[in-house]
Design a protein around this motif. Structure first.
Motif, mmCIF file in Angstrom:
data_model
loop_
_atom_site.group_PDB
_atom_site.id
_atom_site.type_symbol
_atom_site.label_atom_id
_atom_site.label_comp_id
_atom_site.label_asym_id
_atom_site.label_seq_id
_atom_site.Cartn_x
_atom_site.Cartn_y
_atom_site.Cartn_z
ATOM 1 N N ASN A 1 0.727 -1.218 -0.001
ATOM 2 C CA ASN A 1 -0.074 -0.118 -0.063
ATOM 3 C C ASN A 1 0.922 1.356 -0.033
ATOM 4 O O ASN A 1 1.844 1.433 0.624
ATOM 5 C CB ASN A 1 -0.891 -0.045 1.362
ATOM 6 N N GLY B 1 -8.025 -2.605 9.612
ATOM 7 C CA GLY B 1 -6.769 -2.009 10.255
ATOM 8 C C GLY B 1 -6.596 -2.241 11.542
ATOM 9 O O GLY B 1 -5.764 -3.112 12.159
ATOM 10 N N ALA C 1 -6.770 5.044 15.295
ATOM 11 C CA ALA C 1 -7.594 4.084 15.585
ATOM 12 C C ALA C 1 -9.095 4.269 14.982
ATOM 13 O O ALA C 1 -9.499 5.452 15.028
ATOM 14 C CB ALA C 1 -7.570 3.858 17.107
HETATM 15 C C1 LIG Z 1 -2.947 2.704 12.329
HETATM 16 C C2 LIG Z 1 -3.648 2.916 10.962
HETATM 17 C C3 LIG Z 1 -2.533 3.048 9.839
HETATM 18 C C4 LIG Z 1 -3.028 3.319 8.772
HETATM 19 N N1 LIG Z 1 -2.182 3.452 7.619
HETATM 20 C C5 LIG Z 1 -2.805 3.520 6.346
HETATM 21 C C6 LIG Z 1 -2.018 3.567 5.270
HETATM 22 O O1 LIG Z 1 -0.693 4.025 5.311
HETATM 23 N N2 LIG Z 1 -2.269 3.625 3.850
HETATM 24 C C7 LIG Z 1 -3.843 3.565 3.912
HETATM 25 O O2 LIG Z 1 -4.338 3.496 2.418
HETATM 26 N N3 LIG Z 1 -4.857 3.295 4.985
HETATM 27 C C8 LIG Z 1 -4.028 3.240 5.994
HETATM 28 N N4 LIG Z 1 -5.014 3.243 7.275
HETATM 29 C C9 LIG Z 1 -6.507 3.292 6.771
HETATM 30 C C10 LIG Z 1 -6.840 1.640 6.584
HETATM 31 O O3 LIG Z 1 -6.595 1.454 5.034
HETATM 32 C C11 LIG Z 1 -8.145 1.330 6.709
HETATM 33 O O4 LIG Z 1 -9.371 2.166 6.170
HETATM 34 C C12 LIG Z 1 -8.825 1.313 8.081
HETATM 35 O O5 LIG Z 1 -8.115 0.850 9.114
HETATM 36 C C13 LIG Z 1 -10.113 0.556 8.172
HETATM 37 O O6 LIG Z 1 -11.035 0.928 9.293
HETATM 38 P P1 LIG Z 1 -10.709 0.044 10.657
HETATM 39 O O7 LIG Z 1 -9.526 0.761 11.290
HETATM 40 O O8 LIG Z 1 -11.899 0.487 11.697
HETATM 41 O O9 LIG Z 1 -10.637 -1.343 10.288
HETATM 42 C C14 LIG Z 1 -4.477 3.196 8.449
HETATM 43 C C15 LIG Z 1 -5.216 2.679 9.580
HETATM 44 C C16 LIG Z 1 -4.932 2.673 10.859
HETATM 45 C C17 LIG Z 1 -5.627 2.215 12.055
#
Ligand SMILES: Cc1cc2nc3c(=O)[nH]c(=O)nc-3n(C[C@H](O)[C@H](O)[C@H](O)COP(=O)(O)O)c2cc1C
Length: 363
Positions: A73, A243, A328
């Motif tokens: 990603n 995530g 988060a």
């Molecule tokens: C700690 C953390 C770091 C993240 N870093 C990225 C990232 O580098 N690139 C990205 O496209 N999404 C990133 N995301 C978003 C995730 O792609 C995703 O949309 C999200 O975690 C989904 O929701 P959830 O946390 O409720 O599962 C990140 C999410 C978290 C929690």
């Protein structure tokens, strides 16, 4: 073995339609990526901020651990306009710096070497064996040719139907629809100067995106267990990208203080603000986030992150949850410490059980 195959599985070369969201800044270790992939899902590295050498090394390690499907990603971002100057920002953080025994004003930082670009990271990752590309925050047009040249599908994350259409026009092979519950940065492509982006929940967004595009849709945001996976499959998604749930996986590199904060976190304890990095993201509320969100303004994507470097390091070293920025999602309190493979198995099994129960209801 769980029977939960969707057409997305063939596109990505996986058995179970569960994706580890690529998370920048450390959580997605080779062990975590490999564990998710070996369990039948798709492990994804969060490459933004890494050097190409470190990314190549991590992909090689995931392959040694048995992963064949490996995602990478990148965040597609560009500099944005600052809303304040460094002195005003530093002034607003004097108390925070004092509490962490840091000098005010902060000493002039050494210049930061330029980070690897999204194109450099994707090029290196694909050469090292990554098989799927996912993007966040911007139009995937920027890297589409690199993936196409290697035959790797691109899944573009979006937070609106308009961006889903744009990503599809740019050649995305699948769309990740990110609802407002999600942890991390908002996927909105063009963030207005005031940083206020629409916050459309997963339940409202996924069916709209499914209806708008002709490629598989993966749901993301607030999906914490098999009930969530079954729910987004019911909305027409072909899989889920998680995530926050994986932050507490045994193999994640999330620090103990981060894990302790997330476990049992109330659903009301996070906030979306652009004040921490210069782009809107969902954070655990604490003294630092509230102080930043109260309005000194940011100094622009990139410089803003570096402006908090010593605060972040001191808070992590001292184990001080009130001053550590922690991304988060709203579902964080549902996560618990578990091996990643157990998370994948449990979610898949529970989704099947939920769908079976619902099928019985309809008979
Ligand atoms: C700690 C953390 C770091 C993240 N870093 C990225 C990232 O580098 N690139 C990205 O496209 N999404 C990133 N995301 C978003 C995730 O792609 C995703 O949309 C999200 O975690 C989904 O929701 P959830 O946390 O409720 O599962 C990140 C999410 C978290 C929690």
């Amino acid at each position: 073995m769980t029977r939960l195959q969707t057409p997305l599985c063939a596109l990505l070369g996986i058995r179970i339609p569960i994706l580890l969201a690529g998370m920048a800044a450390g959580p997605c270790t080779p062990e975590l990526v490999a564990a998710v992939s070996c369990a039948g899902g798709l492990g994804v590295f969060g490459a933004t901020g890494m050097t190409t050498t470190a990314l190549e090394r991590d992909i090689e390690r995931a392959r040694e651990l048995g992963a064949t499907a490996i995602g990478v990603n990148v965040q597609i971002t560009h500099p944005n306009a600052p809303r304040t100057d460094p002195a005003t920002l530093a002034n607003a953080l004097v108390d925070v710096r004092r509490a962490l025994d840091l000098p005010s004003p902060p000493p002039a930082a050494a210049p930061h070497p330029p980070a690897a670009s999204a194109r450099e990271l994707i090029d290196a990752a694909l050469a090292a064996g990554a098989t799927v590309v996912t993007t966040g925050l911007g139009d995937p047009a920027e890297i589409r040719d690199l993936a196409a040249a290697r035959g790797a599908p691109v899944l573009a994350m979006v937070a609106s139907v308009a961006d889903a259409r744009r990503a599809r026009a740019s050649g995305a092979d699948g769309i990740i629809a990110q609802g407002a519950e999600a942890g991390g940065h908002r996927a909105t492509f063009d963030v207005p100067a005031d940083g206020r982006v629409p916050l459309v929940g997963t339940l409202a967004l996924v069916p709209r995106v499914v209806d708008a595009v002709d490629v598989p849709v993966v749901a993301s945001g607030g999906i914490m267990d098999g009930r969530g996976l079954a729910a987004v499959l019911a909305l027409g998604a072909q899989g889920a990208s998680l995530g926050t749930r994986f932050l507490l996986a045994t193999e994640s590199a999330a620090a103990p203080i981060y894990r302790a904060t997330l476990a049992g976190l109330p659903e009301t304890a996070t906030v979306v603000t652009d004040a921490v990095t210069g782009r809107p993201a969902r954070w655990v509320r604490n003294a630092l986030i509230d102080r930043l969100d109260a309005g000194p303004g940011h100094v622009g994507w990139g410089p803003q992150r570096h402006a908090l470097d010593d605060i972040r390091t001191a808070a992590a070293v001292r184990g001080e949850p009130e001053y550590l920025p922690m991304l988060a999602g709203q579902g964080a309190g549902m996560a618990r410490e578990q091996a990643a493979a157990a998370i994948v198995d449990e979610i898949a099994d529970e989704a099947v059980a939920v769908m079976t129960r619902l099928g019985d209801l309809a008979r």
